[in-house]
Design an enzyme around this catalytic site. Structure first.
Site, mmCIF file in Angstrom:
data_model
loop_
_atom_site.group_PDB
_atom_site.id
_atom_site.type_symbol
_atom_site.label_atom_id
_atom_site.label_comp_id
_atom_site.label_asym_id
_atom_site.label_seq_id
_atom_site.Cartn_x
_atom_site.Cartn_y
_atom_site.Cartn_z
ATOM 1 N N GLY A 1 0.918 -1.365 -0.052
ATOM 2 C CA GLY A 1 0.004 0.088 0.128
ATOM 3 C C GLY A 1 0.836 1.268 0.007
ATOM 4 O O GLY A 1 2.116 1.283 0.174
ATOM 5 N N ALA B 1 -3.120 0.010 6.771
ATOM 6 C CA ALA B 1 -4.500 -0.650 7.200
ATOM 7 C C ALA B 1 -5.384 0.615 6.620
ATOM 8 O O ALA B 1 -5.533 1.398 6.371
ATOM 9 C CB ALA B 1 -4.798 -0.723 8.871
ATOM 10 N N GLY C 1 -7.547 -3.115 1.079
ATOM 11 C CA GLY C 1 -7.851 -2.203 0.117
ATOM 12 C C GLY C 1 -6.976 -2.090 -1.164
ATOM 13 O O GLY C 1 -7.501 -1.967 -2.431
ATOM 14 N N GLU D 1 -0.704 -10.621 3.283
ATOM 15 C CA GLU D 1 -0.537 -9.816 4.370
ATOM 16 C C GLU D 1 -0.876 -10.556 5.818
ATOM 17 O O GLU D 1 -0.268 -10.527 6.705
ATOM 18 C CB GLU D 1 -1.450 -8.412 4.370
ATOM 19 C CG GLU D 1 -1.015 -7.499 3.095
ATOM 20 C CD GLU D 1 -1.920 -6.405 2.968
ATOM 21 O OE1 GLU D 1 -1.342 -5.363 2.377
ATOM 22 O OE2 GLU D 1 -3.079 -6.529 3.273
ATOM 23 N N LYS E 1 -7.881 6.646 9.763
ATOM 24 C CA LYS E 1 -7.911 5.406 9.536
ATOM 25 C C LYS E 1 -8.853 4.690 10.771
ATOM 26 O O LYS E 1 -9.018 3.607 11.022
ATOM 27 C CB LYS E 1 -7.036 4.367 9.073
ATOM 28 C CG LYS E 1 -6.023 4.971 7.801
ATOM 29 C CD LYS E 1 -7.053 4.609 6.710
ATOM 30 C CE LYS E 1 -6.420 4.846 5.398
ATOM 31 N NZ LYS E 1 -5.277 3.819 5.142
HETATM 32 C C1 5RP Z 1 -3.347 -3.574 0.955
HETATM 33 C C2 5RP Z 1 -3.562 -3.040 2.282
HETATM 34 C C3 5RP Z 1 -3.167 -1.768 2.516
HETATM 35 O O1 5RP Z 1 -2.283 -1.902 3.701
HETATM 36 C C4 5RP Z 1 -4.387 -0.751 3.115
HETATM 37 O O2 5RP Z 1 -5.178 -0.639 1.870
HETATM 38 C C5 5RP Z 1 -3.835 0.710 3.125
HETATM 39 O O3 5RP Z 1 -3.364 1.369 2.134
HETATM 40 P P1 5RP Z 1 -2.605 2.726 2.214
HETATM 41 O O4 5RP Z 1 -1.717 2.734 2.963
HETATM 42 O O5 5RP Z 1 -2.331 2.895 0.735
HETATM 43 O O6 5RP Z 1 -3.974 3.745 2.554
HETATM 44 O O7 5RP Z 1 -4.438 -3.670 2.915
HETATM 45 O O8 5RP Z 1 -4.018 -4.500 0.860
#
Ligand code: 5RP
Length: 229
Positions: free
Chosen positions: A28, A84, A97, A104, A122
């Protein structure tokens, strides 16, 4: 979330790693900054052996000469640092996401400690505003969708269930060759019961509820980074 806040959280989590450690690398846009910071340390002689949670993170780590291994070659990690999509006050998470939730979760579960990096947006009172990613096998997709929808009904989901698509409108495929259903619950009152119900569906490979895995979180706001846990 501004890039500056993501960088602040990622930098704070560098305090969790020491030379010689085996480290899980998240996926991410926030985890990407952590990998950049780690790569800069490796260039200065920091020693580590890392397991990436996605092909994207693996490519970034390779480009920074971060030594990589697999959970076939080693059986555990000291720490994993990952982003997250939501975190509640019990440090329960929604992740996935970016579509990397299966790897993960495998990597986090093999780690002595999972550390989350994010900004304070978050942080939620109750999980569920972010659609819950559910990774499913391609075989029997319709039956699996029906079973997940029935669980959504049972748990009073407020939103719908969608097969995730990519930028071309084609079904999004995970690194493991699976599909993702995004399940909009609105509010998840009993994450453990929902987790159990979803894992009972044969076509469900894994879901993005991380319960009892996150040990610590670094959450950045314009006022600074708050450490939780
Ligand atoms: C990927 C994830 C990411 O950690 C999560 O979507 C958060 O992403 P970002 O740091 O871009 O907000 O779970 O599968």
């Amino acid at each position: 979330m501004s890039e500056e806040l993501k960088k602040m959280a990622a930098k704070a989590a560098m305090s969790e790693v020491k030379s010689g450690m085996r480290i899980g690398l998240g996926t991410g846009s926030t985890a990407k900054h952590f990998v950049d910071y780690l790569g800069a340390e490796v260039a200065n002689g920091f020693e580590c052996l890392c397991v990436p949670t996605s092909e994207v993170t693996a490519a970034q780590a390779r480009s920074l000469n971060i030594p990589l291994t697999t959970l076939d070659e080693i059986d555990s990690l000291d720490v994993t640092v990952d982003g997250a999509d939501e975190i509640d006050d019990q440090k329960q998470l929604i992740k996935g996401g970016g579509g990397a939730l299966l790897r993960e979760k495998i990597v986090a579960a093999a780690s002595g400690k999972m550390v989350v990096i994010a900004d304070t947006s978050k942080q939620v009172e109750q999980l569920g505003a972010f659609p819950l990613p559910v990774e499913v096998n391609k075989f029997g997709l319709g039956a699996t969708q029906n079973a997940v929808q029935a669980i959504m009904d049972e748990f009073n989901a407020e939103g719908d269930l969608k097969v995730r698509t990519d930028e071309n409108g084609a079904p999004f495929e995970t690194d493991g060759g699976h599909l993702i259903l995004d399940a909009s619950f609105g509010r998840i009152s009993d994450a453990k019961a929902l987790s159990d119900a979803l894992l009972n569906v044969p076509g469900v490979v894994q879901h993005g509820l991380f319960i009892g895995l996150c040990a610590k979180a670094y959450l950045a706001s314009p006022d600074g980074v708050v450490e939780i846990g």
